[in-house]
Design a protein around this motif. Structure first.
Motif, short mmCIF file in Angstrom:
data_model
loop_
_atom_site.label_atom_id
_atom_site.label_comp_id
_atom_site.label_asym_id
_atom_site.label_seq_id
_atom_site.Cartn_x
_atom_site.Cartn_y
_atom_site.Cartn_z
N SER A 370 1.07 -1.31 -0.41
CA SER A 370 0.00 0.20 0.13
C SER A 370 1.22 1.70 0.17
CB SER A 370 -1.12 -0.26 1.36
OG SER A 370 -1.57 1.20 1.55
N PRO A 371 0.82 2.33 -1.25
CA PRO A 371 1.57 3.55 -0.71
C PRO A 371 1.25 4.12 0.69
CG PRO A 371 0.39 3.25 -3.04
CD PRO A 371 -0.35 2.59 -2.44
N VAL A 372 -0.34 4.06 0.91
CA VAL A 372 0.14 5.18 2.11
C VAL A 372 0.92 4.20 3.25
CG1 VAL A 372 -1.36 5.07 4.51
CG2 VAL A 372 -2.32 5.50 1.99
N PHE A 373 0.71 2.69 3.38
CA PHE A 373 1.65 2.27 4.54
C PHE A 373 3.25 2.21 4.28
CE2 PHE A 373 3.83 -1.53 6.15
CZ PHE A 373 3.41 -1.53 7.25
N ARG A 374 3.77 2.69 3.52
CA ARG A 374 4.93 2.94 2.55
C ARG A 374 5.14 3.95 3.10
NH1 ARG A 374 6.94 -1.36 -0.03
NH2 ARG A 374 8.68 -0.26 -1.56
N HIS A 375 4.19 5.26 2.87
CA HIS A 375 4.02 6.58 3.99
C HIS A 375 4.32 6.45 4.63
CE1 HIS A 375 3.81 10.81 3.47
NE2 HIS A 375 2.89 10.86 4.47
N ALA A 376 3.85 5.77 6.09
CA ALA A 376 3.75 5.75 6.98
C ALA A 376 4.95 5.22 7.55
CB ALA A 376 2.92 5.25 7.69
N VAL A 377 5.48 4.44 7.37
CA VAL A 377 6.44 3.38 7.15
C VAL A 377 8.02 4.89 6.90
CG1 VAL A 377 8.67 2.05 7.43
CG2 VAL A 377 5.42 1.33 6.73
N ARG A 378 8.00 5.39 6.09
CA ARG A 378 9.00 6.54 5.47
C ARG A 378 8.83 7.47 6.77
NH1 ARG A 378 6.88 4.97 0.04
NH2 ARG A 378 5.80 7.22 0.47
N LEU A 379 7.43 7.59 6.85
CA LEU A 379 7.45 8.98 7.76
C LEU A 379 7.89 9.11 9.20
CD1 LEU A 379 6.16 11.90 7.33
CD2 LEU A 379 3.96 11.17 8.60
N ALA A 380 7.98 7.73 9.61
CA ALA A 380 8.48 7.15 11.06
C ALA A 380 10.20 7.25 11.03
CB ALA A 380 7.76 5.76 11.55
N GLY A 504 15.28 17.98 4.45
CA GLY A 504 14.74 18.22 2.15
C GLY A 504 14.80 16.90 1.58
N ALA A 505 16.36 17.04 2.28
CA ALA A 505 17.32 15.56 1.55
C ALA A 505 17.15 14.05 2.61
CB ALA A 505 18.65 15.95 1.71
N LEU A 506 16.34 14.40 3.47
CA LEU A 506 16.36 13.22 4.19
C LEU A 506 14.87 12.46 3.60
CD1 LEU A 506 17.38 13.30 8.06
CD2 LEU A 506 17.82 12.19 6.32
N ALA A 507 14.05 14.03 3.32
CA ALA A 507 12.49 13.18 2.49
C ALA A 507 12.75 12.31 1.06
CB ALA A 507 11.78 14.15 2.42
N MET A 508 13.86 13.06 0.59
CA MET A 508 14.18 12.84 -0.64
C MET A 508 14.45 11.22 -0.85
SD MET A 508 15.86 16.34 -3.10
CE MET A 508 14.32 17.40 -3.63
N LEU A 509 15.61 11.03 0.17
CA LEU A 509 16.08 9.73 0.53
C LEU A 509 15.39 9.11 0.57
CD1 LEU A 509 19.04 8.04 0.29
CD2 LEU A 509 19.53 9.13 2.32
N ALA A 510 14.56 9.46 1.73
CA ALA A 510 13.67 8.00 2.12
C ALA A 510 12.74 7.44 1.04
CB ALA A 510 12.83 8.37 2.89
N TYR A 511 11.67 8.27 0.06
CA TYR A 511 11.57 7.49 -0.99
C TYR A 511 12.38 7.25 -1.75
CZ TYR A 511 7.18 7.45 -3.60
OH TYR A 511 6.37 7.49 -4.34
N VAL A 512 13.53 6.90 -1.95
CA VAL A 512 14.15 6.02 -2.42
C VAL A 512 14.97 5.00 -2.33
CG1 VAL A 512 16.87 6.09 -4.17
CG2 VAL A 512 15.74 7.78 -4.09
N VAL A 513 14.79 4.77 -0.68
CA VAL A 513 15.07 3.77 -0.21
C VAL A 513 14.06 2.85 -0.21
CG1 VAL A 513 16.21 2.64 1.81
CG2 VAL A 513 16.65 4.81 0.78
N PHE A 514 12.97 3.01 0.29
CA PHE A 514 11.63 2.76 0.27
C PHE A 514 10.46 3.65 -0.76
CE2 PHE A 514 8.55 0.89 3.17
CZ PHE A 514 8.89 -0.15 3.00
N PRO A 515 10.55 3.18 -1.59
CA PRO A 515 9.39 3.76 -2.75
C PRO A 515 7.77 2.97 -2.48
CG PRO A 515 10.60 2.49 -4.24
CD PRO A 515 11.39 2.22 -2.69
N ALA A 516 7.27 3.81 -3.66
CA ALA A 516 5.51 3.37 -3.06
C ALA A 516 5.35 3.81 -5.43
CB ALA A 516 4.81 4.12 -2.14
N TRP A 517 5.98 2.94 -5.76
CA TRP A 517 6.11 3.67 -7.41
C TRP A 517 4.76 2.69 -7.76
CZ3 TRP A 517 9.72 6.47 -8.14
CH2 TRP A 517 10.93 6.61 -7.30
N GLU A 518 3.74 3.52 -8.37
CA GLU A 518 3.31 3.73 -9.49
C GLU A 518 2.95 2.85 -10.85
OE1 GLU A 518 -0.72 3.86 -8.53
OE2 GLU A 518 -0.07 4.50 -6.55
N THR A 519 4.52 2.92 -11.09
CA THR A 519 4.75 2.24 -12.90
C THR A 519 4.06 0.65 -12.89
OG1 THR A 519 5.92 3.96 -13.21
CG2 THR A 519 6.48 1.74 -14.68
#
Length: 724
Positions: A370-380, A504-519
């Motif tokens: 789930s993109p929402v679950f992965r977002h929550a993990v990244r946020l935490a 901002g750098a941490l937020a960007m890096l978090a999406y690379v490490v644990f993404p939720a790609w829609e493709t």
């Protein structure tokens, strides 16, 4: 899309000025709320309490600008309560890292899961994480922590009281949603004059339906004019499409086509007038001569057959729209909404019943893909990591780094990166502006408090023009607020810039490490849309086969499900186009062609819906057989698309051949519309079908397309036509 092109899109998106209507009165009222609590706290207590009060009032005021259909005072109260609770609980655990970090991680995870409910809930929940990070540094005891929490909650209460005392455009968002729906259908009618197969985006109709859902208390105070016109827009849309279509409506050339263009132009004028009337709450004028066009002459009417039937339906519906436009918002003259008396309104759960809705929504998203679950993990993870890193740096106000991360992170790649760029640009501009003002005026708590209020008002005013421009004045607001508390600009400005860059750098890096790609999810989204469209088309056909009230209701439910599936596909497709990910299973060209084919299938079903018979009409057995075949084949094709296999339409072919060979066909128009559906299915098969060799080299072909697109300096340079 390559990473380089993705970053270019991110920068452009983050710094783009969005053309939107400003709401200065709303911004002024919200800024007054900030001024009241800041001024009272400065006068009665101290700058530290003023900072807490400003946090609550500013964040609660910002929450009221989010897109929501609930009363703004409820949003302000909820935001204030959440901020107060996070402040107090955070202080209780702030003594040691072993207690505070787990609490921060759990709270941030819960804030991320709030996106399962909607964007408003997710954004408001993120502000509570920021409140927890900031205000744990202010109190010195449990009693003081309670006082600060109470002051923060008071900021939310102040905003709610101002909304109650000084309402500005009550039901304004609901009026705009309904007016936008009517205006969208008006624009559709104008485009049909020149392009009989023009596409229609149902998003305004979906938004209007969402806005029409109200609680029982809201239903008692809702203006009557907001009750009926949404259904009118829903009924006009298929009728104008059927009138314009050369296969089932007006002829492609000649007097019939000219007459259809006149009627479409008149429909656009009337619908636009109704939209203006609803938006302004006052009668609106219709262009002279429009009513003369809306007369069907029994003897001299050039339209015949289904086209004439569509014209008569359109004239009848536009009569209702004319009445709405002329009556405005007068209660005693508002037309009675069409439909049975006492028809139930769309119910929105109350705040207490909303708890169960939230629990169900969060439970659905508690899965790893789930993109929402992965977002929550990244946020935490980012909130706790940012807090730890900033605490080890020789800088004050270390909480700015995790706050920057939390406030820019979103469940998708593009918005996260765009907001990170926008926040950094806005922060640089804001702190530079505030620093110049501070150096010119010198230290004065009351002056800084006034400047903080002005900055807050400007931030509210620009909140919908782009994150970077609103963030500019938000950064200035923070600098003035800290200056009010005695912090020197030489300390705050460099720290804020460095820590914002780190966050901002941490937020960007978090999406690379644990993404939720829609493709990779595109084939599944396409399959869902295909199956939903198949059920909608089959429901329309069954209503032809046996017109009953139950079949009418089934058709309506299937239409709404089809729209939801299309919206989910469109959101995923738009996100995937901006992701630096190589396509898997569905190339960009195939996705575009499949999208056009499914739009054609939905349009064919909509054309058929425009001629749905009354409940006392005759039985059409061929339609029932074709409906069964269509639903069966689209369900199987959806599975095939998910598994990257070629779809097959064998049952549809057999049913259509049997229909064509039936003696005494009593529904030639319906059969022609069924042929349009089959044509759309064939185009879909052409778009997604590949040979084994093509499947093996598909990724290489896509890489070649990407290189060619880059060389042509734009994705849109490739041919957009469909072909076999």
């Amino acid at each position: 899309m390559t990473w380089l092109r993705a970053f270019g899109e991110v920068v452009r998106s983050g710094l783009t000025i969005e053309e939107t209507r400003l709401e200065p009165l709303l911004a002024l009222r919200t800024a007054v709320g900030v001024a009241i609590v800041v001024g009272a706290a400065l006068w009665l207590v101290s700058p530290a309490y003023a900072a807490s009060a400003a946090l609550g009032a500013y964040s609660a005021g910002g929450a009221t600008f989010q897109r929501t259909w609930r009363p703004r005072k409820v949003i302000a109260l909820g935001a204030g309560a959440g901020l107060a609770l996070s402040t107090f609980v955070g202080y209780l655990a702030a003594g040691r890292l072993v207690t505070f970090l787990p609490l921060l991680a759990v709270w941030a995870f819960a804030a991320g899961m709030a996106w399962a409910v909607g964007s408003t809930a997710g954004i408001v929940a993120a502000t509570t994480v920021g409140s927890m990070l900031v205000t744990v540094t202010l109190p010195t005891s449990v009693g003081r922590a309670l006082e600060h929490a109470g002051v923060i909650a008071l900021g939310g209460v102040t905003q709610a009281v101002l909304i109650l005392l000084f309402p500005i455009r009550r039901w304004g968002a609901h009026r705009d949603a309904l007016a936008d729906a009517l205006a969208a259908v008006a624009d559709y009618a104008r485009r049909l004059r020149h392009d009989p197969t023009a596409p229609f985006d149902p998003e305004p109709l979906m938004t209007a339906r969402d806005a029409a859902a109200v609680t029982p208390s809201q239903a008692r105070t809702r203006p009557p004019v907001l009750h009926g016109p949404r259904g009118l827009a829903e009924r006009v849309r298929p009728v104008v499409a059927a009138l314009a279509d050369p296969d089932v409506g007006a002829p492609a050339e000649g007097p019939g086509r000219d007459r259809a263009r006149e009627l479409l132009d008149a429909a656009a004028d009337v619908l636009d007038a109704a939209a203006r009337s609803i938006r302004r709450g006052a009668p609106a004028e219709v262009r002279p001569g429009t009513t003369d066009v809306l007369r069907v002459d029994e003897e001299h009417e050039v339209l015949e057959g289904p086209a004439r039937q569509a014209a008569e339906q359109l004239v009848e519906l536009l009569g209702e729209a004319l009445e709405i436009a002329r009556c405005g918002d007068a209660r005693e003259r508002t037309p009675t909404p069409p439909g049975p008396a006492g028809a139930p309104f769309l119910v929105r759960p109350t705040m207490l019943r909303l708890v169960r809705v939230v629990v169900r929504a969060v439970r659905r998203e508690l899965r790893r893909d789930s993109p929402v679950f992965r977002h929550a993990v990244r946020l935490a993870a980012v909130a706790t990591l940012g807090y730890l890193i900033a605490a080890r740096l020789p800088l004050g106000h270390g909480y700015w780094a995790p706050i920057a991360s939390v406030m820019v992170m979103r469940p998708d790649f593009h918005r996260t990166y765009a907001r990170a760029v926008a926040r950094l640009a806005g922060t640089l501009a804001g702190v530079a502006l505030a620093t110049g003002v501070v150096r010119a005026l010198g230290p004065d708590a009351h002056v800084f408090g006034a400047l903080a209020v002005v900055s807050a008002g400007l931030s509210y005013t620009l909140i919908r023009t782009g994150y970077a421009y609103s963030q500019c004045f938000t950064a200035a607001y923070v600098v003035f607020l800290l200056g009010m508390g005695g912090q020197a600009w030489e300390q705050t400005v460099p720290e804020r810039v460095v820590l914002t860059l780190l966050g901002g750098a941490l937020a960007m890096l978090a999406y690379v490490v644990f993404p939720a790609w829609e493709t990779p999810r595109l084939p599944g989204r396409l399959a869902d849309w295909l199956a939903a469209n198949g059920r909608y088309a089959a429901a329309v056909l069954r209503d032809y086969a046996e017109p009953t009230r139950e079949h009418h209701a089934d058709m309506r439910r299937a239409l709404l499900a089809s729209r939801e599936a299309r919206a989910a596909w469109q959101e995923a497709y738009d996100r995937a186009r901006r992701e630096p990910v190589r396509p898997r299973g569905l190339t960009s060209r195939e996705a575009e062609e499949a999208q056009e084919a499914l739009k054609g299938l939905g349009r064919a079903a909509m054309l058929m819906e425009s001629h749905v018979p009354r409940t006392d009409s005759r039985f059409v057995p061929e339609a029932e057989r074709f409906a069964e075949a269509l639903e069966a084949d689209t369900e199987q094709a959806a599975v095939a698309v998910r598994e990257h296999r070629n779809p097959d339409w064998g049952h549809v072919d057999d049913a259509l051949r049997a229909w064509e060979g039936a003696t005494g066909d009593r529904s030639p128009v319906v059969r022609r519309e069924a042929e349009l559906q089959k044509r759309a299915l064939e185009e879909l098969a052409t778009a997604v079908s590949r040979t084994p060799l093509e499947r093996d080299v598909g990724s290489a072909r896509e890489e070649q397309r990407v290189r060619a697109a880059v060389a042509a300096e734009g994705e849109g340079s490739a041919p957009a036509h469909r072909g076999g």
